[in-house]
Design a protein around this motif. Structure first.
Motif, PDB file in Angstrom:
ATOM      1  N   LEU A 102     -19.250  14.925  -6.405  1.00 55.13           N
ATOM      2  CA  LEU A 102     -19.861  13.592  -6.969  1.00 55.13           C
ATOM      3  C   LEU A 102     -20.484  14.140  -8.311  1.00 55.13           C
ATOM      4  O   LEU A 102     -20.966  15.389  -8.254  1.00 55.13           O
ATOM      5  CB  LEU A 102     -20.640  13.710  -5.542  1.00 55.13           C
ATOM      6  CG  LEU A 102     -19.134  12.688  -4.498  1.00 55.13           C
ATOM      7  CD1 LEU A 102     -20.485  13.166  -3.330  1.00 55.13           C
ATOM      8  CD2 LEU A 102     -19.285  11.613  -4.789  1.00 55.13           C
ATOM      9  N   GLN A 103     -21.375  13.196  -8.507  1.00 53.65           N
ATOM     10  CA  GLN A 103     -22.486  13.241  -9.409  1.00 53.65           C
ATOM     11  C   GLN A 103     -23.953  12.019  -9.133  1.00 53.65           C
ATOM     12  O   GLN A 103     -23.523  11.499  -9.591  1.00 53.65           O
ATOM     13  CB  GLN A 103     -21.967  13.371 -11.357  1.00 53.65           C
ATOM     14  CG  GLN A 103     -21.321  13.938 -12.115  1.00 53.65           C
ATOM     15  CD  GLN A 103     -20.386  14.121 -13.391  1.00 53.65           C
ATOM     16  OE1 GLN A 103     -19.785  12.438 -13.520  1.00 53.65           O
ATOM     17  NE2 GLN A 103     -19.221  14.458 -13.360  1.00 53.65           N
ATOM     18  N   ALA A 104     -24.990  13.280  -9.022  1.00 53.98           N
ATOM     19  CA  ALA A 104     -26.227  12.420  -8.448  1.00 53.98           C
ATOM     20  C   ALA A 104     -27.214  12.305  -9.885  1.00 53.98           C
ATOM     21  O   ALA A 104     -27.130  13.527 -10.886  1.00 53.98           O
ATOM     22  CB  ALA A 104     -26.690  12.810  -7.490  1.00 53.98           C
ATOM     23  N   SER A 105     -27.713  11.117 -10.469  1.00 50.04           N
ATOM     24  CA  SER A 105     -28.326  11.177 -11.114  1.00 50.04           C
ATOM     25  C   SER A 105     -29.324  10.173 -10.887  1.00 50.04           C
ATOM     26  O   SER A 105     -29.910   9.346 -10.363  1.00 50.04           O
ATOM     27  CB  SER A 105     -27.744  10.607 -12.362  1.00 50.04           C
ATOM     28  OG  SER A 105     -27.638   8.879 -12.350  1.00 50.04           O
TER      29      SER A 105
ATOM     30  N   CYS B 115     -25.371   8.085  -7.415  1.00 50.04           N
ATOM     31  CA  CYS B 115     -24.456   9.324  -7.041  1.00 50.04           C
ATOM     32  C   CYS B 115     -23.018   8.472  -7.526  1.00 50.04           C
ATOM     33  O   CYS B 115     -22.515   7.213  -6.756  1.00 50.04           O
ATOM     34  CB  CYS B 115     -24.363   9.157  -5.596  1.00 50.04           C
ATOM     35  SG  CYS B 115     -23.419  10.650  -5.603  1.00 50.04           S
ATOM     36  N   GLU B 116     -21.847   8.856  -8.430  1.00 44.62           N
ATOM     37  CA  GLU B 116     -20.562   8.497  -8.858  1.00 44.62           C
ATOM     38  C   GLU B 116     -19.557   9.748  -8.962  1.00 44.62           C
ATOM     39  O   GLU B 116     -20.156  10.210  -8.738  1.00 44.62           O
ATOM     40  CB  GLU B 116     -21.158   7.784 -10.003  1.00 44.62           C
ATOM     41  CG  GLU B 116     -21.060   8.715 -10.553  1.00 44.62           C
ATOM     42  CD  GLU B 116     -21.390   7.835 -12.508  1.00 44.62           C
ATOM     43  OE1 GLU B 116     -21.281   6.335 -12.136  1.00 44.62           O
ATOM     44  OE2 GLU B 116     -22.211   7.916 -13.789  1.00 44.62           O
TER      45      GLU B 116
ATOM     46  N   PHE C 166     -28.911  12.853   1.154  1.00 43.82           N
ATOM     47  CA  PHE C 166     -30.129  14.022   1.839  1.00 43.82           C
ATOM     48  C   PHE C 166     -30.718  14.684   0.957  1.00 43.82           C
ATOM     49  O   PHE C 166     -30.923  14.934  -0.703  1.00 43.82           O
ATOM     50  CB  PHE C 166     -29.073  15.400   2.201  1.00 43.82           C
ATOM     51  CG  PHE C 166     -28.259  14.745   3.177  1.00 43.82           C
ATOM     52  CD1 PHE C 166     -26.771  14.467   3.378  1.00 43.82           C
ATOM     53  CD2 PHE C 166     -28.991  15.520   4.954  1.00 43.82           C
ATOM     54  CE1 PHE C 166     -26.459  13.852   4.140  1.00 43.82           C
ATOM     55  CE2 PHE C 166     -27.884  14.935   5.673  1.00 43.82           C
ATOM     56  CZ  PHE C 166     -26.182  13.880   5.470  1.00 43.82           C
ATOM     57  N   ARG C 167     -32.072  15.736   1.618  1.00 41.72           N
ATOM     58  CA  ARG C 167     -33.413  16.397   0.399  1.00 41.72           C
ATOM     59  C   ARG C 167     -33.181  17.507   0.892  1.00 41.72           C
ATOM     60  O   ARG C 167     -33.823  17.444   2.048  1.00 41.72           O
ATOM     61  CB  ARG C 167     -34.303  14.948   0.018  1.00 41.72           C
ATOM     62  CG  ARG C 167     -35.024  14.801   1.894  1.00 41.72           C
ATOM     63  CD  ARG C 167     -36.523  13.612   0.856  1.00 41.72           C
ATOM     64  NE  ARG C 167     -36.649  13.454   2.179  1.00 41.72           N
ATOM     65  CZ  ARG C 167     -37.419  12.024   2.299  1.00 41.72           C
ATOM     66  NH1 ARG C 167     -37.866  12.053   1.160  1.00 41.72           N
ATOM     67  NH2 ARG C 167     -38.402  13.236   3.337  1.00 41.72           N
TER      68      ARG C 167
ATOM     69  N   GLN D  22     -24.018  17.848  -6.809  1.00 43.98           N
ATOM     70  CA  GLN D  22     -24.967  18.746  -7.658  1.00 43.98           C
ATOM     71  C   GLN D  22     -26.432  17.555  -7.236  1.00 43.98           C
ATOM     72  O   GLN D  22     -25.897  16.520  -7.036  1.00 43.98           O
ATOM     73  CB  GLN D  22     -24.953  18.997  -9.002  1.00 43.98           C
ATOM     74  CG  GLN D  22     -26.038  18.504  -9.588  1.00 43.98           C
ATOM     75  CD  GLN D  22     -25.097  16.967  -9.819  1.00 43.98           C
ATOM     76  OE1 GLN D  22     -23.930  16.831  -9.531  1.00 43.98           O
ATOM     77  NE2 GLN D  22     -25.499  15.367 -11.124  1.00 43.98           N
ATOM     78  N   GLY D  23     -27.813  18.259  -6.402  1.00 46.42           N
ATOM     79  CA  GLY D  23     -28.785  17.982  -6.941  1.00 46.42           C
ATOM     80  C   GLY D  23     -29.103  16.746  -7.748  1.00 46.42           C
ATOM     81  O   GLY D  23     -29.208  17.214  -8.702  1.00 46.42           O
TER      82      GLY D  23
END
Length: 125
Positions: free
Chosen positions: A3-6, A21-22, A37-38, A117-118
């Motif tokens: 997954l890729q978060a941006s 998130c894709e 989550f954080r 990744q965050g």
């Protein structure tokens, strides 16, 4: 990385950000529940929000009424709209996908199968 978060960045208190998130190329998450989550420096990872398949959503009390989770099922993409941001929202935000999430487990990070990744969110006062 599945997954890729941006969408993270620096924003003033009271401002807004929209995280996305894709899935990684060639990957789909049809039928999966998705969560955000954080983790702030020196603190443990904490649940923010989750959305089950096809669409029941859950929120941490600290973000309820300010954050909205949504998903585009055709794209296997999940979004986190964050409004009225506070300095205490500053953290690295990560997304996750789980195949067997139920309401009672949606806030437990160990229930999720895949992580991205965050993306850093910094809220200045």
């Amino acid at each position: 990385v599945q997954l890729q978060a941006s969408g993270g960045g620096l924003v003033q208190a009271g401002g807004s950000l929209r995280l996305s998130c894709e899935p990684a190329s060639g990957r789909t998450f049809t039928g999966y529940s998705m969560g955000w989550f954080r983790q702030a420096p020196g603190k443990e990872r904490e649940f923010v929000a989750a959305i089950r398949w096809p669409g029941s959503s859950y929120y941490a009390d600290s973000v309820k009424g300010r954050f909205t989770i949504s998903r585009d099922n055709a794209k296997s993409t999940v979004y986190l709209q964050m409004n009225s941001l506070k300095p205490e929202d500053t953290a690295v935000y990560s997304c996750a996908a789980g195949a067997r999430i139920i309401a009672s487990t949606s806030s437990n990070p160990t229930s999720y199968d895949y992580w991205g990744q965050g993306t850093q969110v910094t809220v200045s006062s």
